[in-house]
Design a protein around this motif. Structure first.
Motif, short mmCIF file in Angstrom:
data_model
loop_
_atom_site.label_atom_id
_atom_site.label_comp_id
_atom_site.label_asym_id
_atom_site.label_seq_id
_atom_site.Cartn_x
_atom_site.Cartn_y
_atom_site.Cartn_z
N ASN A 1 0.73 -0.93 -0.09
CA ASN A 1 0.10 -0.16 -0.05
C ASN A 1 0.93 1.27 -0.19
N TYR A 2 1.93 1.26 -0.55
CA TYR A 2 2.98 2.64 -0.72
C TYR A 2 2.41 3.36 -1.86
N GLN A 3 2.64 4.72 -1.52
CA GLN A 3 2.62 5.80 -2.62
C GLN A 3 3.87 6.39 -2.44
N HIS B 1 6.16 7.98 -10.42
CA HIS B 1 5.15 7.35 -9.30
C HIS B 1 5.55 5.93 -9.17
N VAL C 1 6.07 9.04 -4.80
CA VAL C 1 6.12 10.36 -6.11
C VAL C 1 7.40 10.92 -5.74
N LYS D 1 4.54 2.35 -6.92
CA LYS D 1 3.53 1.73 -6.00
C LYS D 1 4.39 0.57 -5.38
N GLY E 1 5.48 11.09 -0.13
CA GLY E 1 4.54 9.75 -0.32
C GLY E 1 4.20 9.19 1.19
N PHE E 2 3.66 8.15 1.33
CA PHE E 2 3.18 7.26 2.30
C PHE E 2 3.63 6.07 2.42
N GLN E 3 4.09 5.54 3.45
CA GLN E 3 4.29 4.05 3.51
C GLN E 3 2.96 3.20 3.94
N ASP E 4 3.05 2.12 3.61
CA ASP E 4 2.09 1.28 3.85
C ASP E 4 1.68 1.23 5.55
#
Lengths: 91, 404
Positions: free
Chosen positions: A15-17, A28, A19, A30, A50-53
């Motif tokens: 569930n990574y994002q 990008h 950029v 994922k 971004g965001f970690q899982d």
């Protein structure tokens, strides 16, 4: 123009994002992988956001490479992040 | 070979379980290793075979060291402790596949944790063992995206293709901040001047990278631009926080069984079924509530009656609300928790003189974290029948974080 490889390693999770912006390119990710951008030789500021899982306590590792030379790298442990770093592309 | 070693480790864990019920099985398992040892040249050294050599033979020295390094195994005095999810063991024994591969494929393996603590005497006989098994039957605190499916961010409107998403935000950063710095750096007349400009901005980056506050770029940005960047980041992180909150408040149903075996009989055998679900408003991002319900069986050896095993048998249930009072903002883990509720206990066997076979108590406790996933609860119970308060001090292991 030089080819710069942007390697991203995302540990554990789906569930990574992530950029990454460099030289007008917006990349990008994922999942772990490599993307390549063409850049003129000069100094760039890269933005990594971004965001970690949220399921995991993990890390994101980003490395900028020109051939086998590492131009700069960063390891991120924050669950949500925005980071800036210099990347100097050589002729 | 890896499969064989993995099987051997599971055999070790299983052998300790089976060993208490059927000790000859354990002796056969360990006996095979000992027999192999006895075939070696140095018979005198055989007399000094200890638990460590048995385990290293079973697992293999390299894996044993890796287990110690990863915290899966812990050697304390004469006891070898092993505690891990099945997932952790699989990762340890097969490094040929990526962690990402395992994380996506083996969710079930992260929901089962096994533990054992075994001590062998000088005669290589099993003298004591502690065993535990925890299974997350329902775990809504984790979301896994399958290949081709939207991940948890996209499911909740945090798509990078969204106009308010990360791509737009990073593009805005490039246009308003990065390109302006690049112009200043690349316009420097020589290497020394360029280095001076880069050093100046590197210090600013160091601050920004830790606090994500665009006001550090005040010399480059107008007030409007600064506010636009800060508010965009805040909007993105608010969505992320709400997803995290949704996951951390999901339903969790776990079953735990643990026991102590000592001196050829069981001293303790506990089973518990626990249910946890988050409550509270969406704004409650730092401090959240959990509804808790648990049912327990507690069989133990009466210290005054050693004649038969597990001769005191207690059944109890507990219901209440748990609140995280103080949470570590860096990693989101709780530091101080408060619990308020009620419990009912029934003693089925092994009543002490003058003890009633059932009791209803009101229960309040404060748990302080003393190590990762380890809490020290201060517990006060009120017995309405007797009108007395009772105080307890114990250690509590955080099962919630095991399965995150």
């Amino acid at each position: 123009m030089a080819k710069v490889n942007v390697d991203v390693k995302l540990e554990l999770g789906s569930n990574y994002q992530v950029v990454i912006g460099i030289g007008g390119n917006v990349l990008h990710f994922k999942e772990s992988g490599r993307q390549t951008v063409d850049l003129d030789p000069k100094v760039y500021v890269a933005t990594i956001a971004g965001f970690q899982d949220p399921n995991t306590e993990s890390t994101v590792a980003v490395t900028f490479k020109q051939g086998s030379k590492v131009l700069n790298s960063i390891t991120i442990e924050d669950p949500k992040f925005i980071k800036k770093l210099f990347v100097t592309v050589e002729p | 070979m890896k499969k064989k070693r993995y099987s051997l480790l599971l055999l070790l864990l299983c052998s300790t379980i089976v060993g208490m019920a059927q000790q000859h099985t354990t002796e056969a398992t360990l006996g095979a290793v000992l027999e192999q040892k006895k075939n070696t040249a140095n018979a005198a050294a055989d007399q000094k075979i200890n638990f460590k050599s048995i385990v290293t033979d079973l697992i293999g020295g390299r894996y044993y060291q890796a287990m110690l390094k990863n915290g899966i195994a812990n050697q304390k005095g004469g006891e070898l402790q092993i505690k891990s999810t099945i997932y952790g063991l699989i990762r340890l024994f097969d490094s040929t596949r990526s962690e990402q591969h395992y994380f996506n494929k083996l969710r079930w393996a992260r929901n089962i944790q096994i533990g054992s603590g075994t001590t062998f005497g000088n005669d290589n006989q099993l003298t004591s063992a502690k065993l535990s098994l925890t299974v997350a039957i329902i775990n809504k605190r984790e979301y896994n995206a399958k290949p081709g499916q939207p991940n948890v961010f996209e499911l909740h409107g945090l798509s990078p293709d969204d106009s308010a998403g990360l791509k737009s935000f990073v593009k805005l950063n490039q246009d308003l901040v990065d390109k302006r710095i690049e112009v200043l750096v690349n316009a420097a007349p020589d290497d020394a001047a360029r280095k001076a400009v880069m050093d100046k901005f590197q210090k600013i980056f160091d601050t920004f990278n830790s606090n994500a506050d665009f006001s550090v770029f005040k010399d480059l940005l107008s007030q409007n631009e600064m506010e636009q960047l800060n508010s965009s980041w805040k909007k993105l992180t608010e969505k992320y926080d709400s997803i995290q909150r949704m996951l951390s408040g999901g339903a969790l149903l776990t079953f735990t069984s643990d026991g102590n075996y000592n001196g050829k009989q069981w001293e303790k055998l506990d089973n518990k079924l626990e249910f946890l679900i988050g409550l509270g408003s969406k704004k409650d991002s730092v401090r959240n509530y959990d509804f808790y319900a648990g049912a327990y069986t507690h069989f133990n050896q009466d210290t005054l009656n050693k004649q038969s095993s597990l001769n005191r048998q207690e059944y109890s249930t507990k219901v209440g609300i748990n609140k995280v009072v103080w949470k570590d903002k860096a990693d989101g883990s709780s530091i101080l928790e408060a619990f308020g509720g009620a419990e009912y206990a029934y003693i089925g066997r092994g009543l002490y003189a003058g003890e009633k076979n059932n009791a209803f108590k009101l229960d309040v406790n404060l748990s302080i974290r003393i190590a990762k996933n380890l809490y020290l609860p201060f517990q006060v119970k009120y017995n309405p029948d007797s009108g007395k308060f009772e105080g307890y001090l114990d250690l509590k292991f955080d099962v919630v974080n095991i399965f995150r």
